[in-house]
Design a protein around this motif. Structure first.
Motif, PDB file in Angstrom:
ATOM      1  N   PHE A   1      -8.011   3.079  14.380  1.00  0.00           N
ATOM      2  CA  PHE A   1      -8.219   4.030  13.257  1.00  0.00           C
ATOM      3  C   PHE A   1      -8.235   3.982  12.002  1.00  0.00           C
ATOM      4  O   PHE A   1      -8.271   4.903  10.856  1.00  0.00           O
ATOM      5  N   LEU A   2      -7.122   3.132  11.834  1.00  0.00           N
ATOM      6  CA  LEU A   2      -6.930   3.221   9.946  1.00  0.00           C
ATOM      7  C   LEU A   2      -8.557   2.567   9.294  1.00  0.00           C
ATOM      8  O   LEU A   2      -8.818   3.089   8.879  1.00  0.00           O
ATOM      9  N   VAL A   3      -8.804   1.776  10.324  1.00  0.00           N
ATOM     10  CA  VAL A   3     -10.806   1.562   9.184  1.00  0.00           C
ATOM     11  C   VAL A   3     -11.748   2.395   9.359  1.00  0.00           C
ATOM     12  O   VAL A   3     -12.328   3.192   9.017  1.00  0.00           O
ATOM     13  N   ALA A   4     -10.944   3.296  10.345  1.00  0.00           N
ATOM     14  CA  ALA A   4     -11.321   5.274  10.786  1.00  0.00           C
ATOM     15  C   ALA A   4     -11.422   5.572   9.677  1.00  0.00           C
ATOM     16  O   ALA A   4     -12.562   6.503   9.100  1.00  0.00           O
ATOM     17  N   THR A   5     -10.215   5.247   9.101  1.00  0.00           N
ATOM     18  CA  THR A   5     -10.022   6.734   8.516  1.00  0.00           C
ATOM     19  C   THR A   5     -10.726   6.573   7.002  1.00  0.00           C
ATOM     20  O   THR A   5     -11.531   7.075   6.126  1.00  0.00           O
ATOM     21  N   ALA A   6     -10.349   4.842   6.741  1.00  0.00           N
ATOM     22  CA  ALA A   6     -11.191   4.308   5.215  1.00  0.00           C
ATOM     23  C   ALA A   6     -12.521   4.245   5.467  1.00  0.00           C
ATOM     24  O   ALA A   6     -13.113   4.804   4.843  1.00  0.00           O
TER      25      ALA A   6
ATOM     26  N   PRO B   1       0.875  -1.438  -0.060  1.00  0.00           N
ATOM     27  CA  PRO B   1       0.127   0.230  -0.503  1.00  0.00           C
ATOM     28  C   PRO B   1       0.579   0.923   0.343  1.00  0.00           C
ATOM     29  O   PRO B   1       0.328   2.284  -0.857  1.00  0.00           O
ATOM     30  N   CYS B   2       1.795   0.814   0.799  1.00  0.00           N
ATOM     31  CA  CYS B   2       2.382   2.389   0.487  1.00  0.00           C
ATOM     32  C   CYS B   2       3.431   3.259  -0.600  1.00  0.00           C
ATOM     33  O   CYS B   2       3.544   4.389  -1.473  1.00  0.00           O
TER      34      CYS B   2
ATOM     35  N   GLY C   1      -9.984  22.606  -3.543  1.00  0.00           N
ATOM     36  CA  GLY C   1     -11.025  22.190  -3.812  1.00  0.00           C
ATOM     37  C   GLY C   1     -11.306  20.719  -3.844  1.00  0.00           C
ATOM     38  O   GLY C   1     -12.434  20.828  -4.887  1.00  0.00           O
ATOM     39  N   LEU C   2     -10.678  20.102  -3.745  1.00  0.00           N
ATOM     40  CA  LEU C   2     -10.952  18.745  -4.098  1.00  0.00           C
ATOM     41  C   LEU C   2     -12.547  17.877  -3.224  1.00  0.00           C
ATOM     42  O   LEU C   2     -11.344  18.218  -2.039  1.00  0.00           O
ATOM     43  N   THR C   3     -13.215  17.554  -3.004  1.00  0.00           N
ATOM     44  CA  THR C   3     -14.597  17.252  -2.331  1.00  0.00           C
ATOM     45  C   THR C   3     -13.601  15.362  -1.463  1.00  0.00           C
ATOM     46  O   THR C   3     -14.606  15.302  -1.353  1.00  0.00           O
ATOM     47  N   THR C   4     -12.463  14.931  -3.060  1.00  0.00           N
ATOM     48  CA  THR C   4     -12.951  13.142  -2.431  1.00  0.00           C
ATOM     49  C   THR C   4     -11.350  13.172  -3.276  1.00  0.00           C
ATOM     50  O   THR C   4     -11.181  13.867  -3.958  1.00  0.00           O
ATOM     51  N   SER C   5     -10.905  12.037  -3.272  1.00  0.00           N
ATOM     52  CA  SER C   5      -9.021  11.446  -3.740  1.00  0.00           C
ATOM     53  C   SER C   5      -9.765  10.036  -3.996  1.00  0.00           C
ATOM     54  O   SER C   5      -9.538   9.343  -3.229  1.00  0.00           O
ATOM     55  N   ALA C   6      -9.787   9.773  -4.934  1.00  0.00           N
ATOM     56  CA  ALA C   6      -9.374   8.168  -5.855  1.00  0.00           C
ATOM     57  C   ALA C   6      -8.475   7.462  -5.111  1.00  0.00           C
ATOM     58  O   ALA C   6      -8.090   6.564  -4.576  1.00  0.00           O
ATOM     59  N   ILE C   7      -7.334   8.308  -5.106  1.00  0.00           N
ATOM     60  CA  ILE C   7      -6.154   7.613  -4.609  1.00  0.00           C
ATOM     61  C   ILE C   7      -5.764   7.627  -3.074  1.00  0.00           C
ATOM     62  O   ILE C   7      -5.878   6.276  -2.686  1.00  0.00           O
ATOM     63  N   LEU C   8      -6.352   8.477  -3.119  1.00  0.00           N
ATOM     64  CA  LEU C   8      -5.956   8.476  -1.134  1.00  0.00           C
ATOM     65  C   LEU C   8      -7.354   7.563  -0.471  1.00  0.00           C
ATOM     66  O   LEU C   8      -6.482   6.673  -0.006  1.00  0.00           O
TER      67      LEU C   8
ATOM     68  N   TRP D   1      -5.958   3.819   1.697  1.00  0.00           N
ATOM     69  CA  TRP D   1      -6.609   3.713   2.740  1.00  0.00           C
ATOM     70  C   TRP D   1      -7.237   2.340   2.959  1.00  0.00           C
ATOM     71  O   TRP D   1      -6.943   1.581   3.385  1.00  0.00           O
ATOM     72  N   TRP D   2      -8.058   1.711   1.443  1.00  0.00           N
ATOM     73  CA  TRP D   2      -8.415   0.517   1.784  1.00  0.00           C
ATOM     74  C   TRP D   2      -8.036  -0.592   1.186  1.00  0.00           C
ATOM     75  O   TRP D   2      -7.667  -1.516   1.368  1.00  0.00           O
ATOM     76  N   LEU D   3      -6.466  -0.100   1.105  1.00  0.00           N
ATOM     77  CA  LEU D   3      -5.710  -0.703   0.006  1.00  0.00           C
ATOM     78  C   LEU D   3      -4.930  -1.117   1.552  1.00  0.00           C
ATOM     79  O   LEU D   3      -3.950  -2.533   1.674  1.00  0.00           O
ATOM     80  N   LEU D   4      -5.076  -0.353   2.461  1.00  0.00           N
ATOM     81  CA  LEU D   4      -4.059  -0.806   3.561  1.00  0.00           C
ATOM     82  C   LEU D   4      -4.886  -1.065   4.932  1.00  0.00           C
ATOM     83  O   LEU D   4      -4.433  -2.091   5.198  1.00  0.00           O
ATOM     84  N   VAL D   5      -6.071  -0.418   4.772  1.00  0.00           N
ATOM     85  CA  VAL D   5      -6.986  -1.529   5.522  1.00  0.00           C
ATOM     86  C   VAL D   5      -6.882  -3.101   5.444  1.00  0.00           C
ATOM     87  O   VAL D   5      -6.486  -4.111   6.194  1.00  0.00           O
ATOM     88  N   LEU D   6      -6.926  -3.868   4.011  1.00  0.00           N
ATOM     89  CA  LEU D   6      -7.064  -4.554   3.648  1.00  0.00           C
ATOM     90  C   LEU D   6      -5.407  -5.493   3.987  1.00  0.00           C
ATOM     91  O   LEU D   6      -5.792  -7.071   4.137  1.00  0.00           O
ATOM     92  N   CYS D   7      -4.384  -4.731   3.543  1.00  0.00           N
ATOM     93  CA  CYS D   7      -3.551  -5.833   3.500  1.00  0.00           C
ATOM     94  C   CYS D   7      -2.776  -6.115   5.446  1.00  0.00           C
ATOM     95  O   CYS D   7      -2.165  -6.724   5.563  1.00  0.00           O
TER      96      CYS D   7
END
Length: 1513
Positions: free
Chosen positions: A177-182, A35-36, A125-132, A136-142
């Motif tokens: 906290f990772l899951v919460a962030t995701a 993920p990193c 002004g970007l309300t969402t980020s696909a990469i981020l 985060w979800w890849l980090l949670v998965l791994c």
């Protein structure tokens, strides 16, 4: 110090165990680094995206505050963990490994980067980020396996832990906290406070500020679906397009990236459509292709997982592996759902953008086409380019990847098959190779017929376009049957071509539906026959079937791709021809500054096509002068104006025009807009200038008549205005726009004489006109204005024969002076002073003296008898009505005061203005808000045939029975332990082959029945709507734009031809396929019934919500399409005017708006389809989940064959359900076309019967005398409007010549329309020879009255067809009519004579020539009653005189009703009817009416210059 203190990988710890786990080193390295590394690699992409943002400053809210806090806590925990490691490292280096330090350092740096990127997103002004979000979800998965390991093997769970206490506690909090962030990244931040493009859109799409998951799942559409479920959607509910999808943006991109290719013949650069599109969308295409590659990989994984599941049921593997396989099966299919949906959506959006580009490019090209290019293309053909060809080119975009995708799928599938059936799979490959040339031959044939079909479609729409353009004339002449036959003939040829395509398509369907079966049969037969030891077990059979089903998709796509490619190639060729058609030379007209000369032509020769129409033109028009152009019909007057405008091809010479130009065409071009909008014409409204223009053009009284004054909406082509009103609006447009140079192409011919005098004096006159300081060029047939112009240009046969001032030409003894002597019938209205009159008299006397002494130039007339110019009227000594003429003339010699002639009609007492009703003329197109009713489906079923419909359903059921039987038989075969015995093996193989072959044959038969039945139905529907539209009253055409009606005959008929049968074909196929699938799954696992019930509840709810919204979006889409075609048709007819005013940009912007409106609903339709697809496929994945679960749980009780059958069908149900609901939607959407056709058939009012059995039997001689009687006749144009005739009572004797006059809006045209029953009586009656015309069939009545209309309308076809569409007359009769109408010499000079092709709308004839063709029609019919509606307004005086002579001679015994703008043409009538406000104000002979100086007729005659002070010396 070691890198890791444990092994990196241990197979016994991960796979060969009852409690699997990864080694500690794997946890510390791979599961952290992946993920990193993902985030660091994609950071440049994220920074580019942030940098390109056009919005700024997202406000704080609880979600983004919590997001920052969670990331901060994770970062702190990583720092704490790092400090622990460093402390341990200081204590003992053997305990800590390098991987421990690297893990913490990498996590600290990566989370710091994530925090920075999150902050930058907020600030920019970007309300969402696909990469981020993915990070985060890849980090949670791994980290999930690590967290599970901590819980299972950490210090908290076991006394001998793999993880120490500090690691266990920190990791537990850290993971939370990772899951919460995701999860917090699943919601978007608030919209930015500053958005650069906000002003361009009214209703921004929620997609712009939706979160990444919302975009992935299309959940941003939920609001629209919720709204559509509660209440039917309307246009105000539609979201606007995203800025980068808008027409303006895409057109700029087209023009910027336009790629040219070299024409190998002409060696000129030509626009390359595909290269330009490639440069425009290559990046989007690559991104969509990436998703297609992912889909391909996931597709190939599914059979492998199926193989593992089937083998699991016969093995002793641990239970957790079964659940792992089940999870993998579900996850792979869910990912495939998402990648497939987004791949499909991306390609459809690219296709939409391509279509937008092409539509805009076509529209802009119309302003650049040369005149010859415009003439070569009908309006119908050009509209087809927009509606059909652009769509076909855009459709192929999404299928382009099939070129590599299909072979790749087939090759990979065969490679994996080799693992199961060995070289036997090559037998299947051989079958595929054999089918390729067969398909190539079929495709070539289909391409040939597609080209023919498009030509036939163009021809049909061209005829329909002409019918709608000339519907009024067609009805007046009772030509409906002829044109209906013409359309039907072309339509029959079109349907015949479509049937040939259907036969070939049926053969292709047989080949492609049997292809997978034949490949399977060949493979299995080869496998079991080559070696007796080869046994077909469940794993081989159903994994092979899965791969064959994977190959079925590309094999089934191949015929569609071939057809689409053929259609796209045909359409590309047509688009290429149009976009590379010769353009007008923009440099032909120079604009060099010249203080003295406004227009300068030197040695100019100009042509419309190839042969020069104007030769050796040398002309200088001084700045501020008034120049008149005169000449006979066809002499080139309008062509000279076109040459100045740059609309003709310049062969040689030079043209310089210094200044802005305003142009008033001979036939006024009016937009479907309000009167004010037509006058301001895109310019800002200035009240003072506007009022001055309106007053100068005598429109003030008209505004009082119109319901809403100058806000009254004008119908298409000014349908609700008189010819004079249209021309005055056109003039007011020119005056209001304040240009330097004014080009008037005979605008005075369409207005009443007194109005013409007013317009000349107030607008054009060099002394009193508002344009007196402007440069004016006036084409005219009116001699009364010539003495006031600065220069006169005389044209003959395309050359300037004379040029000079009025006095110079009169004294030159040239052709003009003799023409003036012969036809100087109208005195100059501005010469009110006695001195001016004396001058004119002396000029005339001089010319008369020269005539007596023998002129050097013969006069331009066929008359030899002497002519007397007396009081503005030419007197013939041998006139048929000389007595009447003498009386009229003697009465016209009355002296009137100078004051009585100074003011025109504008100073009469003002009419009381009408109360504004605010009624729109053009009715809003009907928008259904409910589901397509069952009545529409029954209507279509009846059109196909009830028996045919039932046979289709029966055949589909039989086909599905064969299909299910094939797979059940295969399952039985694979489970039979005796299947290796040759006799049993051959039995299984033979029945398997018979069942599969029967399935393929039945699907071909049913395809043929559906397509041919559909074509028969569409033929009936087309004929019904054609009959309905042709029998509709004029009110229908007044209130419905042509584009709306054409839309029914183009897009809707095309949908009923092709889309509806194709949709039903697919629907029934997948319906029965789904039913068969459910039956098989429930048969193998009866418990599945409990699962299907809630699934079907969900399925039903989703499809109800979807269809309610999708249906309305499709309807709004259909309605949004019509204005594009209407504007396009309007632009094509007025392109010269638009270009003259340099307003192309305004119209292009208008087109952009309409295209955006259309594409917005199109885009929402695509998004709605994907919204549905994802949700349905997720339901399908639930079926796969439970099928896999039951296979794992029933490991010891289910046969492998049953498991394989159940799972293979479960894997198919996802696609079947998806296609089924999509086809339900497509059927509903396309049945809207059937609904719209039925709406016209059922709801459009119809005229009275065309023919009645009670019509007089002596049809050829009726009416015997021609006496007409109006008895208290009242009528209105439409229900709810005021009466236009309010109790007309009068008798017209047989053979009487009657002139009908009156101010604009008095009811003149209404009176004649009533005679033809174009409008029906509100009360009262009209009798012809004692017969009430309401008792006659319309066809009989109209074919026994003849009219020569004011606006001449011709149709494309031969000269013969335009004169005699029914073929009733012989060639000698037609030639005689042409000679009498003074066209004989012109037609005989044409190469094809009577077979000379008239262009669409008669564009290859002058207006005067078209008027003469209308006269020839009247001469051929020669009925007892003739109506002349200002029939000679567009011809020169000499031709006018010839026409009047012909009418007097040929119709001497007929009853003639003449509506006149030129009063001199009716002064010898037996009776004058003066209409005012819908009633007869005065009636009597001209002499009697002129005796009363207070009469309206006297006032009109005075203003027309027919009553004035007599000449005295």
């Amino acid at each position: 110090m070691k890198f890791c203190n444990t092994p990196f990988w241990d197979i016994n710890q991960t796979w060969n165990t009852e409690e699997p786990d990864f080694p500690l080193c794997f946890h510390q390295t791979v599961l952290v680094y992946v993920p990193c590394l993902f985030l660091w690699l994609l950071t440049p992409v994220e920074l580019c995206w942030i940098n390109s943002s056009q919005s700024r400053n997202v406000l704080w809210n609880p979600i983004n505050i919590a997001k920052f806090l969670c990331i901060g806590v994770c970062l702190i925990l990583d720092l704490i963990n790092l400090s622990f490691i460093l402390v341990q490292l200081g204590t003992s280096s053997d305990i800590v490994a390098i991987s421990d330090v690297l893990r913490s350092l990498i996590l600290v740096c990566t989370l710091g980067l994530a925090l920075t990127l999150t902050f930058l997103n907020k600030r920019m002004g970007l309300t969402t980020s696909a990469i981020l979000f993915l990070f985060w979800w890849l980090l949670v998965l791994c980290f999930s396996p690590t967290f599970a390991s901590v819980i299972r093997f950490g210090a908290i769970a076991t006394p001998r832990p793999m993880w120490n206490m500090e690691q266990s506690v920190i990791y537990t909090f850290y993971y939370a906290f990772l899951v919460a962030t995701a999860f917090l990244n699943c919601w978007a931040d608030p919209p930015p406070t500053y958005w650069q493009i906000e002003k361009q859109v009214e209703t921004p799409s929620p997609e712009l500020f939706a979160s990444f998951p919302s975009k992935v799942l299309f959940s941003w559409m939920n609001g629209l679906f919720k709204m559509g479920w509660k209440t039917p959607l309307n246009g105000n509910n539609m979201y606007d397009l995203k800025p980068d999808l808008m027409s303006r943006f895409l057109t700029k991109r087209w023009n910027r990236l336009k790629k040219f290719k070299m024409d190998p013949v002409a060696y000129e650069p030509k626009v390359s459509i595909y290269k330009t599109l490639g440069r425009s969308f290559w990046l989007s295409f690559l991104w969509a292709t990436f998703f297609q590659v992912l889909t391909l990989i996931l597709n190939q994984l599914s059979p492998q997982i199926l193989s593992l599941l089937i083998s699991y049921t016969t093995s002793s593997e641990p239970e957790w592996k079964g659940y792992l396989y089940m999870t993998l099966m579900v996850v792979v299919n869910m990912l495939k759902t998402l990648t497939l949906s987004h791949n499909f959506f991306m390609f459809t959006v690219i296709g939409q953008n391509v279509r937008t580009m092409l539509i805009s490019a076509i529209y802009e090209k119309t302003f650049l086409l040369s005149s010859s290019s415009r003439r070569q293309r009908s309006v119908g053909e050009t509209v087809n380019l927009m509606s059909i060809d652009s769509e076909r080119v855009s459709t192929i975009i999404g299928s382009l990847n099939t070129i590599w995708y299909s072979p790749t799928v087939i090759i990979l599938s065969l490679a994996f098959l080799w693992e199961y059936v060995g070289p036997s799979c090559l037998a299947g490959l051989g079958v595929m190779i054999i089918l390729i040339p067969v398909n190539a031959i079929l495709s070539a044939k289909i391409k040939k017929y597609q080209v023919i079909n498009m030509r036939k479609k163009d021809a049909r729409l061209e005829v329909m376009n002409e019918i709608l353009d000339g519907i009024k004339v067609m009805k007046l002449y009772a030509w409906e049957p002829s044109f209906a036959q013409k359309v039907s003939k072309v339509r029959d040829e079109e349907v015949e071509t479509l049937k040939k395509i259907s036969y070939l398509g049926a053969v292709q369907t047989l080949l492609f539906n049997s292809a997978v079966f034949l490949v399977t049969l060949a493979t299995f037969a080869t496998y079991v026959l080559v070696d007796p030891s080869n046994i077909l077990d469940a794993q081989k059979a159903f994994v092979s079937i899965s791969y064959f089903n994977l190959m079925r998709v590309p094999l089934n796509q191949l015929p569609m791709l071939i057809i689409q490619a053929i259609q796209a190639l045909v359409s590309h060729k047509r688009l290429d021809s149009f976009l590379n058609a010769p353009e007008i030379d923009e440099d032909a007209i120079t604009n060099d500054p010249d203080n003295k000369v406004a227009i300068h032509i030197q040695d100019g020769s100009f042509a419309w096509d190839h042969d020069s129409s104007l030769q050796n033109i040398n002309l200088k028009v001084k700045r501020g002068s008034l120049v008149a152009i005169v000449g006979q019909v066809g002499s080139g007057k309008s062509s000279l104006i076109s040459a100045i405008l740059g609309d003709m091809q310049k062969i040689s010479g030079s043209v310089n025009v210094d200044g802005s130009v305003a142009y008033v065409p001979q036939q006024a071009w009016i937009q479907n807009a309000s009167v004010r909008d037509n006058i301001t014409f895109g310019r800002e409204y200035f009240e003072n200038i506007y009022k001055e223009a309106v007053k100068a053009c005598a429109l003030e009284e008209d505004f009082l008549i119109l319901d809403d004054g100058d806000q009254t909406e004008i119908g298409e082509k000014g349908i609700n205005l008189s010819g004079g009103q249209k021309q005055r609006v056109s003039l007011a447009r020119a005056v209001y726009n304040n240009r330097d140079i004014y080009l008037f192409d005979d605008p005075l011919s369409a207005v009443d004489a007194h109005v013409g005098n007013h317009i000349f004096r107030e607008v054009m006159s060099s002394r009193t006109g508002v344009l007196r300081n402007k440069t004016r060029v006036l084409v005219t047939h009116s001699l009364s204005v010539l003495s006031e112009v600065d220069m006169i240009i005389v044209l003959k046969n395309g050359t300037i024969t004379e040029m000079g001032t009025y006095e110079e030409l009169v004294s030159s003894q040239g052709a003009f002076s003799f023409f003036l002597a012969e036809y100087g019938t109208t005195l100059p209205q501005s010469l009110n002073e006695v001195e001016g009159m004396e001058t004119f008299k002396e000029t005339i006397d001089t010319i008369m003296l020269r005539n007596k002494n023998g002129p050097k130039h013969s006069p331009l007339t066929h008359q030899d008898e002497p002519t007397h110019v007396i009081f503005g009227q030419k007197k013939r000594r041998n006139s048929a009505s000389s007595g009447t003429m003498g009386n009229a003339l003697s009465l016209r010699k009355r002296k009137v005061s100078h004051d009585s002639k100074t003011k025109p009609s504008t100073e009469r007492p003002k009419r009381k203005p009408k109360i504004s009703r605010k009624k729109k003329l053009i009715v809003e197109e009907k928008l259904e808000t409910k589901a397509v009713s069952i009545e529409v489906y029954l209507y279509y079923a009846r059109a196909i045939g009830i028996c045919v419909t039932f046979s289709i359903l029966l055949l589909y059921a039989v086909n599905q029975g064969f299909s299910v039987g094939t797979n059940v038989w295969l399952a039985k075969w694979s489970d039979d332990p005796n299947s290796a015995i040759p006799s049993i093996r051959n039995l299984y193989l033979g029945i398997y082959g018979l069942l599969g072959g029967a399935s393929a044959v039945t699907i071909m038969v049913v395809y043929l029945i559906v397509t041919i039945g559909g074509l028969n139905a569409s033929t009936k529907l087309h004929n019904n709507i054609l009959t309905t539209v042709l029998a509709a009253p004029m009110m229908f055409f007044d209130t419905n734009p042509k584009g709306r009606v054409l839309n029914r005959f183009s897009k809707d008929v095309d949908a009923v031809d092709s889309s509806v049968p194709g949709n039903f074909n697919g629907f029934f196929k997948f319906l029965f396929n789904t039913c068969g699938t459910i039956a098989i799954i429930c048969f193998t696992n009866p418990i599945f019934i409990a699962i299907f019930i809630p699934l079907f509840v969900c399925y039903y709810f989703i499809q109800k919500v979807y269809i309610a919204t999708s249906r309305q979006i499709k309807r709004l889409n259909s309605i949004a399409r019509s204005p594009i075609y209407s504007l396009f048709g309007e632009t094509l007819s007025g392109v010269v005017t638009i270009k003259a005013f340099k307003l192309q940009g305004n119209f292009i912007e208008q087109n952009h708006g309409m295209v955006d409106n259309f594409m917005a609903s199109n885009y929402l339709n695509f998004a709605a389809n994907r919204w549905l697809s994802i949700r349905l496929e997720m339901l399908g994945n639930v079926v796969i989940l439970f099928a896999s679960l039951f296979a794992v749980l029933g490991k010891d009780v289910m046969n492998p064959g049953v498991v394989g059958l159940s799972l293979s069908y479960a894997m198919q149900i996802t696609g079947s359900l998806n296609f089924l609901i999509r086809l339900v939607s497509q059927i509903e959407n396309n049945m809207v076309s059937v609904e719209r056709i039925q709406e016209y058939e059922m709801d459009v009012d119809q005229e009275a019967s065309y023919a009645l059995v009670t019509d007089p039997s002596d049809g050829k001689t009726w009416p015997p005398q021609g006496a007409i009687r109006f008895q208290d006749y009242k009528t209105r144009y439409r229900p709810g409007l005021d009466l236009v005739l309010r109790g007309v009572t009068c008798d017209i004797e047989a053979g009487e010549k009657v002139g009908i006059v009156g101010r604009t809006g008095a009811g003149k045209s209404s009176l004649t329309m009533a005679l033809f029953r174009m409008i029906e009586p509100a009360s009262g009656s009209i009798f012809i020879d004692g017969v009430n015309i309401c008792s006659l069939g319309l066809g009989f009545l109209r074919s026994h009255i003849t009219i020569i209309p004011q606006d001449p309308v011709l149709f494309s076809g031969s000269m013969r067809q335009n004169l005699d569409p029914f073929g009733h007359f012989s060639d000698p009769d037609i030639w005689k009519a042409l000679e009498l109408s003074h066209l004989g010499q012109y037609v005989s000079s044409l190469k094809m004579g009577l077979d000379h092709e008239i262009a669409e709308g008669g564009s290859n004839l002058s207006v005067g020539q078209k008027q003469l063709v209308c006269l020839a029609r009247a001469l051929l019919r020669k009925t007892q009653i003739l109506i002349l509606d200002e029939a000679t307004a567009a011809v020169d005086l000499e031709t006018d005189d010839l026409i009047q002579t012909t009418i007097r001679k040929e119709f001497s015994e007929c009853t003639i009703l003449t509506i006149a703008h030129r009063l001199n043409t009716i002064m010898d009538c037996d009776k004058i009817i003066v209409l005012s406000n819908g009633i007869i104000a005065e009636m009597g002979s001209p002499s009697i009416l002129l005796q009363d100086q207070r009469s309206i007729f006297y006032d009109m005659a005075q203003n027309a210059g027919l009553v004035y002070t007599s000449f005295t010396n």
